[in-house]
Design a protein around this motif. Structure first.
Motif, PDB file in Angstrom:
ATOM      1  N   LEU A   1     -13.444   3.756   5.321  1.00 21.50           N
ATOM      2  CA  LEU A   1     -14.885   3.645   5.029  1.00 21.50           C
ATOM      3  C   LEU A   1     -15.135   3.450   3.534  1.00 21.50           C
ATOM      4  O   LEU A   1     -16.249   3.180   3.110  1.00 21.50           O
ATOM      5  N   GLY A   2     -14.093   3.590   2.771  1.00 23.73           N
ATOM      6  CA  GLY A   2     -14.257   3.586   1.306  1.00 23.73           C
ATOM      7  C   GLY A   2     -14.254   2.202   0.700  1.00 23.73           C
ATOM      8  O   GLY A   2     -14.149   1.183   1.393  1.00 23.73           O
ATOM      9  N   GLU A   3     -14.362   2.211  -0.584  1.00 16.88           N
ATOM     10  CA  GLU A   3     -14.439   0.987  -1.406  1.00 16.88           C
ATOM     11  C   GLU A   3     -13.333  -0.010  -1.101  1.00 16.88           C
ATOM     12  O   GLU A   3     -13.575  -1.201  -1.005  1.00 16.88           O
ATOM     13  N   GLU A   4     -12.107   0.507  -0.982  1.00 21.75           N
ATOM     14  CA  GLU A   4     -10.978  -0.419  -0.906  1.00 21.75           C
ATOM     15  C   GLU A   4     -11.110  -1.389   0.259  1.00 21.75           C
ATOM     16  O   GLU A   4     -10.650  -2.516   0.189  1.00 21.75           O
ATOM     17  N   VAL A   5     -11.763  -0.926   1.360  1.00 22.46           N
ATOM     18  CA  VAL A   5     -11.914  -1.831   2.492  1.00 22.46           C
ATOM     19  C   VAL A   5     -13.164  -2.699   2.367  1.00 22.46           C
ATOM     20  O   VAL A   5     -13.134  -3.897   2.619  1.00 22.46           O
ATOM     21  N   SER A   6     -14.274  -2.108   1.903  1.00 22.38           N
ATOM     22  CA  SER A   6     -15.491  -2.920   1.836  1.00 22.38           C
ATOM     23  C   SER A   6     -15.347  -4.059   0.829  1.00 22.38           C
ATOM     24  O   SER A   6     -15.944  -5.110   0.980  1.00 22.38           O
ATOM     25  N   LYS A   7     -14.527  -3.860  -0.187  1.00 18.71           N
ATOM     26  CA  LYS A   7     -14.354  -4.929  -1.181  1.00 18.71           C
ATOM     27  C   LYS A   7     -13.226  -5.904  -0.827  1.00 18.71           C
ATOM     28  O   LYS A   7     -13.043  -6.917  -1.480  1.00 18.71           O
ATOM     29  N   ALA A   8     -12.475  -5.561   0.206  1.00 20.11           N
ATOM     30  CA  ALA A   8     -11.289  -6.378   0.501  1.00 20.11           C
ATOM     31  C   ALA A   8     -11.666  -7.719   1.117  1.00 20.11           C
ATOM     32  O   ALA A   8     -12.661  -7.828   1.820  1.00 20.11           O
ATOM     33  N   LEU A   9     -10.848  -8.730   0.829  1.00 22.88           N
ATOM     34  CA  LEU A   9     -11.082 -10.052   1.421  1.00 22.88           C
ATOM     35  C   LEU A   9     -10.801 -10.008   2.910  1.00 22.88           C
ATOM     36  O   LEU A   9     -11.451 -10.658   3.702  1.00 22.88           O
ATOM     37  N   ASN A  10      -9.816  -9.211   3.261  1.00 23.42           N
ATOM     38  CA  ASN A  10      -9.460  -9.113   4.669  1.00 23.42           C
ATOM     39  C   ASN A  10      -9.431  -7.645   5.094  1.00 23.42           C
ATOM     40  O   ASN A  10      -8.403  -6.984   5.027  1.00 23.42           O
ATOM     41  N   PRO A  11     -10.594  -7.139   5.543  1.00 29.26           N
ATOM     42  CA  PRO A  11     -10.689  -5.705   5.865  1.00 29.26           C
ATOM     43  C   PRO A  11      -9.697  -5.265   6.943  1.00 29.26           C
ATOM     44  O   PRO A  11      -9.147  -4.170   6.856  1.00 29.26           O
ATOM     45  N   ALA A  12      -9.463  -6.115   7.941  1.00 31.57           N
ATOM     46  CA  ALA A  12      -8.552  -5.708   9.017  1.00 31.57           C
ATOM     47  C   ALA A  12      -7.157  -5.438   8.472  1.00 31.57           C
ATOM     48  O   ALA A  12      -6.537  -4.420   8.784  1.00 31.57           O
ATOM     49  N   GLN A  13      -6.682  -6.354   7.609  1.00 26.87           N
ATOM     50  CA  GLN A  13      -5.350  -6.154   7.012  1.00 26.87           C
ATOM     51  C   GLN A  13      -5.317  -4.890   6.168  1.00 26.87           C
ATOM     52  O   GLN A  13      -4.316  -4.191   6.088  1.00 26.87           O
ATOM     53  N   GLN A  14      -6.442  -4.648   5.513  1.00 25.25           N
ATOM     54  CA  GLN A  14      -6.526  -3.467   4.666  1.00 25.25           C
ATOM     55  C   GLN A  14      -6.380  -2.186   5.499  1.00 25.25           C
ATOM     56  O   GLN A  14      -5.712  -1.246   5.093  1.00 25.25           O
ATOM     57  N   VAL A  15      -6.988  -2.184   6.681  1.00 27.88           N
ATOM     58  CA  VAL A  15      -6.879  -0.999   7.548  1.00 27.88           C
ATOM     59  C   VAL A  15      -5.435  -0.842   8.049  1.00 27.88           C
ATOM     60  O   VAL A  15      -4.906   0.266   8.104  1.00 27.88           O
ATOM     61  N   VAL A  16      -4.792  -1.954   8.377  1.00 25.64           N
ATOM     62  CA  VAL A  16      -3.380  -1.880   8.782  1.00 25.64           C
ATOM     63  C   VAL A  16      -2.562  -1.239   7.657  1.00 25.64           C
ATOM     64  O   VAL A  16      -1.725  -0.359   7.879  1.00 25.64           O
ATOM     65  N   GLN A  17      -2.853  -1.671   6.432  1.00 29.17           N
ATOM     66  CA  GLN A  17      -2.143  -1.109   5.271  1.00 29.17           C
ATOM     67  C   GLN A  17      -2.387   0.399   5.145  1.00 29.17           C
ATOM     68  O   GLN A  17      -1.468   1.180   4.873  1.00 29.17           O
ATOM     69  N   ILE A  18      -3.640   0.804   5.385  1.00 28.18           N
ATOM     70  CA  ILE A  18      -3.965   2.238   5.290  1.00 28.18           C
ATOM     71  C   ILE A  18      -3.202   3.033   6.354  1.00 28.18           C
ATOM     72  O   ILE A  18      -2.617   4.079   6.062  1.00 28.18           O
ATOM     73  N   VAL A  19      -3.191   2.508   7.589  1.00 25.24           N
ATOM     74  CA  VAL A  19      -2.473   3.207   8.668  1.00 25.24           C
ATOM     75  C   VAL A  19      -0.978   3.274   8.325  1.00 25.24           C
ATOM     76  O   VAL A  19      -0.328   4.308   8.485  1.00 25.24           O
ATOM     77  N   ASN A  20      -0.461   2.176   7.804  1.00 26.24           N
ATOM     78  CA  ASN A  20       0.944   2.160   7.390  1.00 26.24           C
ATOM     79  C   ASN A  20       1.206   3.231   6.316  1.00 26.24           C
ATOM     80  O   ASN A  20       2.148   4.015   6.417  1.00 26.24           O
ATOM     81  N   ASP A  21       0.356   3.268   5.310  1.00 26.87           N
ATOM     82  CA  ASP A  21       0.517   4.261   4.225  1.00 26.87           C
ATOM     83  C   ASP A  21       0.501   5.685   4.781  1.00 26.87           C
ATOM     84  O   ASP A  21       1.269   6.543   4.344  1.00 26.87           O
ATOM     85  N   GLU A  22      -0.414   5.914   5.723  1.00 24.78           N
ATOM     86  CA  GLU A  22      -0.533   7.269   6.266  1.00 24.78           C
ATOM     87  C   GLU A  22       0.689   7.626   7.113  1.00 24.78           C
ATOM     88  O   GLU A  22       1.136   8.770   7.113  1.00 24.78           O
ATOM     89  N   LEU A  23       1.232   6.633   7.834  1.00 20.04           N
ATOM     90  CA  LEU A  23       2.464   6.891   8.599  1.00 20.04           C
ATOM     91  C   LEU A  23       3.593   7.255   7.640  1.00 20.04           C
ATOM     92  O   LEU A  23       4.335   8.214   7.864  1.00 20.04           O
ATOM     93  N   VAL A  24       3.706   6.490   6.569  1.00 19.98           N
ATOM     94  CA  VAL A  24       4.760   6.781   5.580  1.00 19.98           C
ATOM     95  C   VAL A  24       4.559   8.192   5.029  1.00 19.98           C
ATOM     96  O   VAL A  24       5.508   8.962   4.895  1.00 19.98           O
TER      97      VAL A  24
END
Ligand code: GDP
Length: 300
Positions: free
Chosen positions: A62-85
């Motif tokens: 819900l934060g800045e990093e996704v609303s400003k991203a060119l590709n929000p879906a990819q950004q969420v995948v990255q967030i889920v990946n980071d959280e898994l790590v």
């Protein structure tokens, strides 16, 4: 990886749904987080870990990093990946070798977790890294355990120290101490001590393991856990943490058709790093654990 089959497809399907969206609304994020939560719970991930995981994903999505991203879906995948790590432990932790050899590694866990097999795997892997491991058979509970370690040791090309049958050496603490002494005399730079396990956590077993720990003061105590044990993983891990205060975790049977919950919960529940993963019965089916590699396999 088989252990994550169903979780993996659930997560990738959920995240794929976001791909058609340009911008993500708060309700898109909430819907995704709800599906992630369900997928994790169905994979037997512990509730505390699930709560923590989903709260972080939600906040970041819900934060800045996704609303400003060119590709929000990819950004969420990255967030889920980071959280898994993150829940898998972030960085890889390696064995801490003693400044003064031998480095003593003790194995603990329930019967059938894969300790004896792991002893062989570790020995083979360590030998490949230039070490000269000695395996010590301090599992005197199961009649066949000593023999099994000897067989595994032979396949791994490692020397095994075992008490002579009928020699009155029935005390696993004495065997462990004698094994470490032998390693010093014969200049083995690593000692791997296999200990007894029971089918369920058991006070007497835990005391025996604690006594071995006290007697040989290991550099590493590895808690070996079968990834297939599902929801029992948390209680078992906590019991062993209290009983032997392990320094690291080895996940076994990641090749099996489990749901992956143990793997994803254990770091969060114990605070201890996952150090190795075992992925089959063969001695080479074993690798140092890399949280980032595991996360990308899950989201593959
Ligand atoms: P211990 O009682 O903890 O010493 O467990 P064992 O080493 O005897 O292993 C119990 C069983 O699990 C044996 O049949 C092993 O071959 C098998 N096993 C151990 N590790 C793995 C693994 O990573 N994957 C699979 N599929 N089987 C394993």
């Amino acid at each position: 990886m088989a252990a994550f089959g169903s979780l993996s497809s659930r997560l990738t399907e959920t995240l794929a749904k976001l791909r058609t969206k340009g911008r993500l609304s708060a309700s898109d994020v909430d819907g995704t987080v709800r599906e992630i939560r369900r997928a994790l719970l169905e994979a037997d991930v512990s509730l505390d870990v699930v709560k923590d995981f989903t709260a972080n994903v939600r906040e970041r999505a819900l934060g800045e990093e996704v609303s400003k991203a060119l590709n929000p879906a990819q950004q969420v995948v990255q967030i889920v990946n980071d959280e898994l790590v993150r829940i898998l432990g972030q960085d890889q932790r390696r064995i801490e070798f003693a400044k003064q050899p031998p480095t003593v590694i003790m194995l603990a866990g329930l019967q059938g977790a894969g300790k004896t097999t792991l002893a062989g795997k570790l020995a083979k892997w360590l030998a490949g890294e230039g070490h000269t491991p000695l395996l010590v058979a301090a599992d005197l509970q199961r009649p066949n355990a000593v023999n099994q370690l000897q067989v595994v040791g032979e396949r791994a090309g490692a020397v095994v120290y075992a008490p002579e049958p009928g020699n009155g050496v029935g005390d696993p603490v004495k065997v462990a101490k004698a094994g470490v002494k032998l390693a010093q005399q014969r200049q083995h730079d690593v000692v791997i001590i296999d200990t007894a396990g029971r089918l369920g956590v058991d006070a007497e077993l835990m005391k025996q393991a604690a006594n071995i720990r006290k007697a040989v003061n290991p550099d590493e105590v590895l808690f070996v856990i079968d990834s297939m044990i599902g929801q029992d993983a948390v209680a078992t891990a906590k019991a062993f943490q209290e009983g032997v205060d392990f320094t690291g975790v080895v996940l076994t049977k990641l090749d099996g058709d489990a749901r992956g919950g143990a793997a994803l919960s254990i770091r969060g529940v114990t605070g201890k790093p996952i150090m190795f993963a075992s992925t089959g019965e063969g001695l080479d089916e074993f690798e140092p654990f890399h949280p980032d590699r595991m996360a990308s396999r899950i989201l593959d």
